[in-house]
Design an enzyme around this catalytic site. Structure first.
Site, PDB file in Angstrom:
ATOM      1  N   ARG A   1       0.809  -0.874   0.153  1.00 36.12           N
ATOM      2  CA  ARG A   1      -0.334   0.291  -0.016  1.00 36.12           C
ATOM      3  C   ARG A   1       1.216   1.172   0.239  1.00 36.12           C
ATOM      4  O   ARG A   1       2.133   1.080   0.722  1.00 36.12           O
ATOM      5  CB  ARG A   1      -0.753   0.260   1.365  1.00 36.12           C
ATOM      6  N   GLY A   2       0.022   2.032  -0.391  1.00 36.87           N
ATOM      7  CA  GLY A   2       0.739   3.880   0.008  1.00 36.87           C
ATOM      8  C   GLY A   2       1.212   4.017  -1.593  1.00 36.87           C
ATOM      9  O   GLY A   2       1.630   3.145  -2.633  1.00 36.87           O
TER      10      GLY A   2
ATOM     11  N   ARG B   1      -7.727  -0.700  -6.997  1.00 36.76           N
ATOM     12  CA  ARG B   1      -7.732   0.452  -6.350  1.00 36.76           C
ATOM     13  C   ARG B   1      -7.969   1.816  -7.256  1.00 36.76           C
ATOM     14  O   ARG B   1      -7.422   1.551  -7.964  1.00 36.76           O
ATOM     15  CB  ARG B   1      -6.532   0.429  -5.255  1.00 36.76           C
TER      16      ARG B   1
ATOM     17  N   GLN C   1      -2.657   3.163   9.702  1.00 33.31           N
ATOM     18  CA  GLN C   1      -1.554   2.401   9.262  1.00 33.31           C
ATOM     19  C   GLN C   1      -0.588   3.686  10.020  1.00 33.31           C
ATOM     20  O   GLN C   1       0.359   3.439   9.851  1.00 33.31           O
ATOM     21  CB  GLN C   1      -1.713   3.382   7.666  1.00 33.31           C
TER      22      GLN C   1
ATOM     23  N   ASP D   1      -2.161  10.696  -2.365  1.00 32.94           N
ATOM     24  CA  ASP D   1      -2.611   9.533  -3.327  1.00 32.94           C
ATOM     25  C   ASP D   1      -2.607  10.395  -4.781  1.00 32.94           C
ATOM     26  O   ASP D   1      -2.777   9.574  -5.602  1.00 32.94           O
ATOM     27  CB  ASP D   1      -3.918   8.963  -2.636  1.00 32.94           C
TER      28      ASP D   1
ATOM     29  N   LYS E   1      -4.957   9.946   2.378  1.00 32.36           N
ATOM     30  CA  LYS E   1      -5.471   9.104   3.354  1.00 32.36           C
ATOM     31  C   LYS E   1      -6.733   9.865   4.670  1.00 32.36           C
ATOM     32  O   LYS E   1      -6.894  10.960   4.927  1.00 32.36           O
ATOM     33  CB  LYS E   1      -4.784   8.582   4.215  1.00 32.36           C
TER      34      LYS E   1
HETATM   35  O1  MRU Z   1      -5.296   3.317   2.171  1.00 35.16           O
HETATM   36  P1  MRU Z   1      -3.158   3.824   2.123  1.00 35.16           P
HETATM   37  O2  MRU Z   1      -2.688   2.835   3.304  1.00 35.16           O
HETATM   38  O3  MRU Z   1      -2.685   3.111   0.983  1.00 35.16           O
HETATM   39  O4  MRU Z   1      -3.401   4.869   1.534  1.00 35.16           O
HETATM   40  C1  MRU Z   1      -1.931   5.705   1.564  1.00 35.16           C
HETATM   41  C2  MRU Z   1      -1.851   6.740   1.875  1.00 35.16           C
HETATM   42  O5  MRU Z   1      -2.981   7.591   1.979  1.00 35.16           O
HETATM   43  C3  MRU Z   1      -0.559   8.064   2.065  1.00 35.16           C
HETATM   44  O6  MRU Z   1      -0.254   8.746   2.405  1.00 35.16           O
HETATM   45  C4  MRU Z   1      -0.368   8.097   0.299  1.00 35.16           C
HETATM   46  O7  MRU Z   1      -0.264   7.069  -0.794  1.00 35.16           O
HETATM   47  C5  MRU Z   1       1.056   8.058   0.223  1.00 35.16           C
HETATM   48  S1  MRU Z   1       2.366   7.012   0.356  1.00 35.16           S
HETATM   49  C6  MRU Z   1       3.754   8.096  -0.247  1.00 35.16           C
END
Ligand code: MRU
Length: 364
Positions: free
Chosen positions: A54-55, A97, A204, A245, A256
């Site tokens: 993830r990320g 996603r 997270q 994202d 997030k």
């Molecule tokens: O749902 P997730 O855990 O994939 O969400 C991740 C985030 O919102 C992060 O802040 C974003 O992807 C940046 S990661 C460098």
């Protein structure tokens, strides 16, 4: 906790001989550091959907390797058949996603390799696909280091920094985005005091950000999401650093769920709010945040996960958006690998892409 240093942990590794990609299963952290071996397209889809990887940047890298492995052993004997198989694999992974644009950006890069090398032997195209996926991963390392350096130029030793979700090593090939300035500052003895929001509902921040920072020996305090206001009011926070994202052309930023509230609080207390954004996360085709698709996830993540017993009445309606959009007006600056963009972002982000184009042309 692993005795390895966090910045030495490999987050996504291609094992080409074994036709697999090895990732850390992020759903098991911090209790267990377990590696997962992804082989099939289904493994990749499942790992992305269930947040094992993830990320935004990590999702893009995983998808690039996934689509490569998806066609590596294709028995297609014509370009048309091969392209059809590639497109099917690409579309399948793209459905895992919706919000992080890196997923689509990486898959589009991979598709360009196929399309631009139409006249080559299929084995040659497969080799180029592997090289492109490796490049996407390698680039992510310098991109994040560069974001770290620009970000650090905005911070002072001893500052209290609040972060939300996990935008660290685990979310990228190395360093992270929002955590990169913190890691680079730590190497220089900056003694930051980091406050990590737990980040409901998937935690997270509590599970991953504190794990990373503790492993690196960085001063970190875990707070519940609803405690951000008190730590700001107490004067303990001098800057907020978050990842993203998808950033729209006007600077509106999806990250997030909960990020937007943190930005509004920071604005209220006069604390700078910085978004750390690789240019691969900036979507100039999205005019404003209204055009960013927001993922909605299962109600059980809110009502059951992490609780010994379900904690909400059966049948209750749940709204569980995984992201929200922070209005550009609450963002002090967007830190990219090509420099820092300040408002008005319509202009400054365009400038960032001009610099990128120029540097890529001159191979800097
Ligand atoms: O749902 P997730 O855990 O994939 O969400 C991740 C985030 O919102 C992060 O802040 C974003 O992807 C940046 S990661 C460098």
């Amino acid at each position: 906790m692993s005795s390895k240093k966090i910045l030495d942990l490999d987050t996504i590794v291609l094992n080409d001989e074994q036709n697999e990609v090895v990732i850390i299963d992020q759903t098991l952290l911090p209790n267990e550091l377990k590696y997962l071996h992804l082989k099939t397209l289904n493994d990749f889809w499942d790992a992305i959907y269930h947040l094992k990887v993830r990320g935004a940047p990590a999702i893009g890298i995983a998808a690039a390797y996934g689509v490569y492995l998806g066609v590596k052993n294709s028995l297609a004997n014509t370009y048309e058949k091969f392209y059809e198989e590639f497109t099917k694999a690409k579309e399948y992974l793209a459905s895992s996603r919706p919000t992080a644009v890196n997923l689509f950006w990486a898959l589009d890069r991979m598709e360009k390799v196929v399309v631009n090398n139409k006249n080559k032997e299929l084995e040659g195209i497969k080799k180029l696909l592997k090289e492109e996926a490796d490049k996407i991963k390698e680039e992510d390392i310098w991109v994040n280091k560069s974001i770290g350096e620009y970000g650090l130029s905005l911070l002072k030793p001893g500052w209290g920094i609040l972060t939300h979700c996990n935008a660290g090593q685990l979310a990228t090939a190395k360093y992270g985005t929002a955590l990169a300035p913190i890691y680079l500052g730590h190497e220089k003895g900056y003694n930051f005091k980091v406050f990590a929001d737990e980040t409901r509902p998937l935690l997270q921040g509590a599970r991953l950000t504190t794990y990373e920072l503790l492993m690196a020996g960085i001063d970190v305090t875990l707070i519940c999401d609803n405690m951000a206001s008190i730590v700001m009011k107490n004067g303990w926070i001098q800057a907020v650093l978050v990842g993203c994202d998808r950033v729209a052309a006007n600077g509106d930023t999806a990250n997030k769920i909960g990020t937007s509230g943190v930005a509004i609080l920071a604005h209220n207390y006069g604390i700078p709010f910085y978004v750390c954004a690789p240019t691969s996360t900036i979507d100039m085709n999205c005019k404003t945040g209204n055009e960013i698709p927001i993922e909605e996830r299962k109600p059980e993540e809110v009502t059951e996960k992490w609780f010994n017993k379900r904690m909400a009445p059966e049948g209750v309606r749940v709204y569980n958006p995984a992201f929200d959009v922070t209005d550009a007006k609450f963002i002090t600056a967007i830190i990219t690998e090509y420099g820092i963009a300040h408002p008005p972002f319509e202009e400054s982000l365009k400038k960032i892409f001009e610099i990128k184009q120029q540097k890529q042309k001159n191979k800097i």
